[in-house]
Design an enzyme around this catalytic site. Sequence first.
Site, PDB file in Angstrom:
ATOM      1  N   VAL A 173       0.806  -1.216   0.000  1.00 18.04           N
ATOM      2  CA  VAL A 173       0.000   0.000   0.000  1.00 18.04           C
ATOM      3  C   VAL A 173       0.845   1.275   0.000  1.00 18.04           C
ATOM      4  CG1 VAL A 173      -0.214   0.263   2.515  1.00 18.04           C
ATOM      5  CG2 VAL A 173      -2.104   0.974   1.039  1.00 18.04           C
ATOM      6  N   TYR A 174       2.125   1.198   0.361  1.00 15.57           N
ATOM      7  CA  TYR A 174       2.942   2.412   0.422  1.00 15.57           C
ATOM      8  C   TYR A 174       3.092   3.022  -0.971  1.00 15.57           C
ATOM      9  CZ  TYR A 174       4.390   0.842   5.112  1.00 15.57           C
ATOM     10  OH  TYR A 174       4.425   0.430   6.419  1.00 15.57           O
ATOM     11  N   SER A 175       2.670   4.267  -1.086  1.00 10.52           N
ATOM     12  CA  SER A 175       2.685   4.973  -2.378  1.00 10.52           C
ATOM     13  C   SER A 175       2.009   4.141  -3.464  1.00 10.52           C
ATOM     14  CB  SER A 175       4.105   5.333  -2.806  1.00 10.52           C
ATOM     15  OG  SER A 175       4.660   6.310  -1.959  1.00 10.52           O
ATOM     16  N   SER A 176       0.975   3.389  -3.059  1.00 13.22           N
ATOM     17  CA  SER A 176       0.190   2.560  -3.991  1.00 13.22           C
ATOM     18  C   SER A 176       1.076   1.625  -4.811  1.00 13.22           C
ATOM     19  CB  SER A 176      -0.639   3.452  -4.926  1.00 13.22           C
ATOM     20  OG  SER A 176      -1.525   4.267  -4.190  1.00 13.22           O
ATOM     21  N   GLY A 177       2.085   1.066  -4.175  1.00 13.30           N
ATOM     22  CA  GLY A 177       2.968   0.119  -4.852  1.00 13.30           C
ATOM     23  C   GLY A 177       4.295   0.708  -5.282  1.00 13.30           C
TER      24      GLY A 177
END
Length: 332
Positions: free
Chosen positions: A65-69
Site C-alpha cells: 500500500v505504500y505509495s500505492s505500490g
Amino acid sequence: MDYVKLGRTGLEVSRICLGCMTYGAPAAGALLPGRHAWALDEAESQPFLRQALDLGINFFDTANVYSSGASEEVLGRFLAANVRRESVVIATKVHGLMRDEPNGRGLSRKAILFEAEESLRRLRTDHVDLYQIHRWDPAAPIEETLEALHDLVKSGKVRYLGASSMHAWQFAKALYLADRGGWTRFVSMQNHYNLLYREEEREMMPLCQAEGVGVIPWSPLARGRLARPWDAGSTRRLETDLFGKTLYAQAQDADRKVVERLGEVAERRGVPRAQVALAWLLARPGVTAPIVGATKPNHLEDAVAALSIRLSAGEMAALEQPYVPHPVAGFG
C-alpha cells in the site's frame, strides 16, 4: 552493525531495519491510504537506500500500500541493481486498500494470492523473505488467511510470515490456529512501540516473548517527536501526516514530560535525542530491530550509533517514569 536471529528462526537480520514507507512517490491532491505528501521520489530515495547498505543494514521493510505500490518498485529496482538477492532480507505487507473495488483490500485468499504476486513483480524477486499481514481483517476468517499464507510459503514465494498491529488476543488466536491446522506460524510482530506509546508492554510484548516471536516496532521515534524538543517548529510530515496525528492526540502533558526527560538524558550524554530513544527501545526485552525511516543522512547514522549506547538502569527508569496510560492506537 549487529545481526540477530528474528525470533526463534534461523534468519539473521540487522538490528536496524530500514522502513521504506517514505520512498516511492509523493502524493498529489487528496491523500489516499498509503499515499503521503512527504514521501520522496525515486531519485531522492536512492541515497538513503545506498546509505543503509553502506552501514550494514540488510533488513528492508515496505508494504504493497505504500505509495500505492511505488515503494516496492523503488526498493525492488534499487536492490536488483546493487546487491545479490540472498544478501538482503526483504519484508513487505498485505491488507491495505489497493483498488476501490470488491476484493481490492483485505486478507481473503483471493486478495492475498493476487497481492503477493503483484508485490513480487514490483520488488523484482521470486520470493519475499518476510510476508506480513498489515492489520487484522475482521471480514475474512482467520483460518482462510492462515491457509493462504501457508500455501505461499509452501510454494516457495514466501520464506517467513509476520503480523502487524492487532490485539494480543487476536495474535494469540492466530498462533493457536496455525499450530492446530498445521499451517506456517507467524515469526514476527511489527507493532507500535516507543517511549511515547508503551501500551504494547501490557499484553503483546509478553505474548511475543513467551511464543518466541521477534518484535520489529514501527514508529520507534514517534513520527519524529522523540528526535526534537517538544516546542520545536513543525515539519512537513507533522503537518500532513494525518494518521500520525491520531496516534499522539492524547496525553499531551505526559508526552511533553517524556520528551523533556529524554532531552535531559541525551544532553547529559552529549548525544542526539534519537540515539537515546532508540537505545531505550533496543534494550527492551524481545525487541529485534526497530523499523527506522530516513529522510536525512543523520537519521540512519543516529540509528546505527544507538547500537553502541548502553543506558544505565537509572537512565532507563528516568526515561520511563513520566509515562501514563494511553488509549490503544495504531490498529486502524
